[in-house]
Design a protein around this motif. Structure first.
Motif, PDB file in Angstrom:
ATOM      1  N   ARG A 121      11.695  12.629 -22.281  1.00 25.30           N
ATOM      2  CA  ARG A 121      11.740  13.526 -21.123  1.00 25.30           C
ATOM      3  C   ARG A 121      12.944  13.222 -20.242  1.00 25.30           C
ATOM      4  O   ARG A 121      13.615  14.128 -19.744  1.00 25.30           O
ATOM      5  CB  ARG A 121      10.452  13.409 -20.318  1.00 25.30           C
ATOM      6  CG  ARG A 121       9.197  13.826 -21.070  1.00 25.30           C
ATOM      7  CD  ARG A 121       7.987  13.847 -20.150  1.00 25.30           C
ATOM      8  NE  ARG A 121       6.772  13.840 -20.906  1.00 25.30           N
ATOM      9  CZ  ARG A 121       6.032  12.748 -21.152  1.00 25.30           C
ATOM     10  NH1 ARG A 121       6.420  11.569 -20.669  1.00 25.30           N
ATOM     11  NH2 ARG A 121       4.928  12.831 -21.868  1.00 25.30           N
ATOM     12  N   ARG A 122      13.205  11.932 -20.027  1.00 26.69           N
ATOM     13  CA  ARG A 122      14.354  11.551 -19.186  1.00 26.69           C
ATOM     14  C   ARG A 122      15.671  12.000 -19.817  1.00 26.69           C
ATOM     15  O   ARG A 122      16.589  12.438 -19.115  1.00 26.69           O
ATOM     16  CB  ARG A 122      14.355  10.038 -18.955  1.00 26.69           C
ATOM     17  CG  ARG A 122      13.259   9.563 -17.996  1.00 26.69           C
ATOM     18  CD  ARG A 122      13.463   8.115 -17.596  1.00 26.69           C
ATOM     19  NE  ARG A 122      13.312   7.202 -18.736  1.00 26.69           N
ATOM     20  CZ  ARG A 122      12.156   6.692 -19.142  1.00 26.69           C
ATOM     21  NH1 ARG A 122      11.033   7.000 -18.497  1.00 26.69           N
ATOM     22  NH2 ARG A 122      12.110   5.864 -20.162  1.00 26.69           N
ATOM     23  N   ALA A 123      15.765  11.912 -21.138  1.00 27.08           N
ATOM     24  CA  ALA A 123      16.994  12.323 -21.824  1.00 27.08           C
ATOM     25  C   ALA A 123      17.207  13.826 -21.689  1.00 27.08           C
ATOM     26  O   ALA A 123      18.335  14.287 -21.456  1.00 27.08           O
ATOM     27  CB  ALA A 123      16.922  11.918 -23.292  1.00 27.08           C
ATOM     28  N   ILE A 124      16.136  14.611 -21.840  1.00 28.13           N
ATOM     29  CA  ILE A 124      16.247  16.061 -21.665  1.00 28.13           C
ATOM     30  C   ILE A 124      16.647  16.378 -20.230  1.00 28.13           C
ATOM     31  O   ILE A 124      17.534  17.205 -19.982  1.00 28.13           O
ATOM     32  CB  ILE A 124      14.912  16.746 -22.019  1.00 28.13           C
ATOM     33  CG1 ILE A 124      14.599  16.581 -23.509  1.00 28.13           C
ATOM     34  CG2 ILE A 124      14.955  18.226 -21.638  1.00 28.13           C
ATOM     35  CD1 ILE A 124      13.199  17.029 -23.889  1.00 28.13           C
ATOM     36  N   TRP A 125      15.997  15.707 -19.292  1.00 23.21           N
ATOM     37  CA  TRP A 125      16.290  15.932 -17.877  1.00 23.21           C
ATOM     38  C   TRP A 125      17.765  15.639 -17.586  1.00 23.21           C
ATOM     39  O   TRP A 125      18.431  16.374 -16.858  1.00 23.21           O
ATOM     40  CB  TRP A 125      15.402  15.031 -17.028  1.00 23.21           C
ATOM     41  CG  TRP A 125      15.287  15.458 -15.599  1.00 23.21           C
ATOM     42  CD1 TRP A 125      16.179  15.226 -14.596  1.00 23.21           C
ATOM     43  CD2 TRP A 125      14.219  16.205 -15.013  1.00 23.21           C
ATOM     44  NE1 TRP A 125      15.728  15.772 -13.425  1.00 23.21           N
ATOM     45  CE2 TRP A 125      14.524  16.372 -13.645  1.00 23.21           C
ATOM     46  CE3 TRP A 125      13.024  16.728 -15.509  1.00 23.21           C
ATOM     47  CZ2 TRP A 125      13.694  17.055 -12.769  1.00 23.21           C
ATOM     48  CZ3 TRP A 125      12.194  17.405 -14.623  1.00 23.21           C
ATOM     49  CH2 TRP A 125      12.520  17.566 -13.286  1.00 23.21           C
ATOM     50  N   ASP A 126      18.282  14.572 -18.199  1.00 22.60           N
ATOM     51  CA  ASP A 126      19.662  14.166 -17.954  1.00 22.60           C
ATOM     52  C   ASP A 126      20.655  15.213 -18.463  1.00 22.60           C
ATOM     53  O   ASP A 126      21.541  15.659 -17.729  1.00 22.60           O
ATOM     54  CB  ASP A 126      19.934  12.815 -18.623  1.00 22.60           C
ATOM     55  CG  ASP A 126      21.374  12.371 -18.424  1.00 22.60           C
ATOM     56  OD1 ASP A 126      21.824  12.284 -17.266  1.00 22.60           O
ATOM     57  OD2 ASP A 126      22.057  12.103 -19.441  1.00 22.60           O
TER      58      ASP A 126
END
Length: 258
Positions: free
Chosen positions: A20-25
């Motif tokens: 999720r953090r990678a997508i958000w980034d």
């Protein structure tokens, strides 16, 4: 922000916190805002990045030499506009904003880095692309076999259920910012025919339209009269065997249902 995309992808695979953090980034690095009725990209252009709809509505369309337009699909928040287009030499269709739209521009390299480092994201994107193909097949059936009333009812059911899946409905209501012309261009009907069908659906109590707000008092009834089967949207977590909280069985290739 890209919470709708994350919610959409988790229909197919439960993502880890790192996913999720990678997508958000990647979805937060470069943004773009367009006004209503502006083209996001035109047929013949070279696509350098993938567009993620963060806010607003857009559509994929083709225009004939005489100016007639066919809308091929609608994009709502959380939708990626053709994640594979970077491999094409040029666009074979156009994407235009229906309302003011806020986009995230994700470069090809960013998308490759994301999918290489996060196999579950790759799996979920495969599922998402397969569902997009299923939706296009259903639109072909809509144009070729359903009556005008069934076409409009079917499209309204699809849009409502897609919005509900990413948390953008309020009970039995949702935003519907498309015009009757847009509905006609998506269903192959004249503006007069669309207007007549909407009046019939209203008179029968199957929909309520107030401004840009659609209410479907009894979704099951509208589905029945529109010959709508939700199975082509594949919203029952068919990729649940790729659960990030379970065994790490994800691979970078195309998922094989088990």
């Amino acid at each position: 922000m890209p919470q709708q995309l994350i919610r959409k992808l988790e229909q197919f695979t439960r993502l880890s916190g790192a996913d999720r953090r990678a997508i958000w980034d990647v979805a937060s690095r470069k943004g773009r805002f367009l006004g209503a009725h502006q083209d996001i990209i035109r047929e013949g252009d070279k696509s350098e990045h993938v567009n993620l709809i963060l806010d607003g509505w857009a559509c994929r369309y083709k225009t004939l030499e005489n100016g007639r337009r066919q809308i091929i699909s609608f994009f709502v928040p959380g939708d990626l506009c053709d994640p594979h287009v970077c491999v094409f030499r040029e666009m074979d269709h156009s994407i235009g904003a229906i309302t003011p739209v806020r986009l995230a521009e994700i470069s090809r390299d960013q998308l490759l880095d994301l999918t290489e480092a996060h196999p579950r994201v790759t799996q979920a994107l495969w599922w998402e692309m397969l569902v997009t193909a299923a939706v296009q097949r259903e639109w072909t059936v809509n144009l070729g076999q359903r009556t005008g009333r069934e076409r409009i009812g079917h499209l309204l059911c699809e849009l409502f259920i897609r919005l509900r899946a990413v948390g953008l409905t309020d009970g039995d209501s949702c935003l519907l910012p498309v015009t009757q012309v847009d509905l006609g261009d998506a269903t192959g009907l004249s503006n007069v025919h669309v207007n007549r069908v909407l009046q019939e659906l209203r008179a029968d109590g199957q929909i309520v339209l107030k401004g840009r707000q659609l209410t479907i008092p009894d979704l099951e009834t509208l589905q029945a009269v529109s010959l709508f089967n939700v199975n082509y949207l594949h919203l029952d977590r068919e990729g649940r065997h790729l659960d990030a909280n379970g065994p790490d069985t994800a691979r970078a290739g195309c998922p094989v249902p088990q």
